[in-house]
Write a protein that holds these residues in place. Sequence first.
Motif, short mmCIF file in Angstrom:
data_model
loop_
_atom_site.label_atom_id
_atom_site.label_comp_id
_atom_site.label_asym_id
_atom_site.label_seq_id
_atom_site.Cartn_x
_atom_site.Cartn_y
_atom_site.Cartn_z
N SER A 103 0.61 -1.31 -0.65
CA SER A 103 0.05 0.16 -0.01
C SER A 103 1.08 0.93 -0.32
CB SER A 103 -1.31 -0.07 1.01
OG SER A 103 -1.79 0.65 1.00
N ARG A 104 1.54 0.87 1.13
CA ARG A 104 2.53 2.77 0.43
C ARG A 104 3.55 2.69 -0.08
NH1 ARG A 104 4.40 0.10 5.82
NH2 ARG A 104 3.62 1.60 7.62
N LYS A 105 3.72 1.88 -1.02
CA LYS A 105 4.33 1.89 -2.48
C LYS A 105 3.49 2.04 -3.51
CE LYS A 105 8.25 -1.62 -1.39
NZ LYS A 105 9.42 -2.90 -1.52
N THR A 106 2.29 1.42 -3.12
CA THR A 106 1.44 2.61 -4.43
C THR A 106 0.92 3.72 -4.42
OG1 THR A 106 0.11 -0.36 -4.93
CG2 THR A 106 -0.82 1.73 -5.48
N VAL A 107 1.42 3.83 -2.53
CA VAL A 107 1.11 5.28 -3.08
C VAL A 107 1.68 6.36 -3.35
CG1 VAL A 107 -0.10 7.25 -1.30
CG2 VAL A 107 -0.84 5.11 -1.24
N ARG A 108 2.97 6.33 -2.94
CA ARG A 108 4.43 6.57 -3.16
C ARG A 108 4.87 7.09 -4.53
NH1 ARG A 108 7.80 4.67 0.63
NH2 ARG A 108 7.73 2.40 -0.53
N ARG A 109 3.59 5.42 -5.44
CA ARG A 109 4.22 5.37 -6.83
C ARG A 109 3.02 6.68 -7.33
NH1 ARG A 109 7.47 4.76 -10.77
NH2 ARG A 109 8.29 3.30 -9.06
N ILE A 110 2.01 6.53 -6.88
CA ILE A 110 0.91 7.32 -7.49
C ILE A 110 1.21 8.52 -7.33
CG2 ILE A 110 -1.26 8.56 -6.84
CD1 ILE A 110 -2.26 5.85 -6.05
N ILE A 115 3.18 13.89 -10.12
CA ILE A 115 4.43 14.99 -10.02
C ILE A 115 5.11 14.41 -11.94
CG2 ILE A 115 6.84 15.64 -9.38
CD1 ILE A 115 5.65 14.86 -6.39
N TRP A 116 5.16 13.44 -12.03
CA TRP A 116 5.47 13.72 -13.53
C TRP A 116 4.51 13.64 -14.78
CZ3 TRP A 116 9.18 13.40 -16.75
CH2 TRP A 116 9.28 13.03 -18.07
N ALA A 117 3.70 13.30 -14.22
CA ALA A 117 2.12 13.53 -15.37
C ALA A 117 2.30 15.73 -14.93
CB ALA A 117 0.86 12.93 -15.42
N THR A 118 2.17 16.19 -14.55
CA THR A 118 1.96 17.47 -13.71
C THR A 118 2.89 18.22 -14.78
OG1 THR A 118 0.81 17.29 -11.89
CG2 THR A 118 1.49 19.24 -12.60
N ILE A 119 4.31 17.95 -14.57
CA ILE A 119 4.63 18.60 -15.26
C ILE A 119 4.68 18.11 -16.42
CG2 ILE A 119 8.06 18.44 -14.92
CD1 ILE A 119 7.65 17.95 -12.31
N TYR A 120 4.85 17.47 -16.86
CA TYR A 120 5.37 16.64 -18.42
C TYR A 120 3.93 17.88 -19.30
CZ TYR A 120 3.76 14.25 -23.08
OH TYR A 120 3.49 14.02 -23.79
N ASN A 121 2.46 17.32 -18.23
CA ASN A 121 2.03 18.61 -19.28
C ASN A 121 1.88 19.79 -19.21
OD1 ASN A 121 -0.69 16.77 -19.81
ND2 ASN A 121 -1.13 16.31 -18.09
#
Length: 136
Positions: A103-110, A115-121
């Motif tokens: 669960s922790r790893k999934t939330v970190r990945r989300i 953040i990556w999608a925001t920068i990309y956009n």
Amino acid sequence: MEIDVVMLTGDNERTAKAIADEIGISSVHAGVLPGEKAAHIKRLQSRNKVVAMVGDGINDSPALAQSDVGIAIGRGSDIAIEAAGVVLVRDDLMDVVVAMDLSRKTVRRIYFNFIWATIYNLIGIPIAAGVLIPVH
């Protein structure tokens, strides 16, 4: 993240203490009725605690439903499985630790993907709109 482990069980005090001592749980409440389990969880939640409950029987269903995260043992009762948000397939309590880690790893990945999608956009949308095309 600090995790306080509390054992709430309908079993007798002697059995509960023996198991708690074996696995390192210091807070034990034995002889607890099903409704008392849910009430205990409500008290913890009223102190702004996030409560995960692990159970396998019909008696655990009210507490599983009351908890923030209900975790049922896969071979438990159908009612407990229905009341829980997470169902462990095996009867191994170490799977609770695995599920929390996942669960922790999934939330970190989300968060990372957001953040990556925001920068990309922020970069990509203006380029696609023609910001780099010279105006004559």
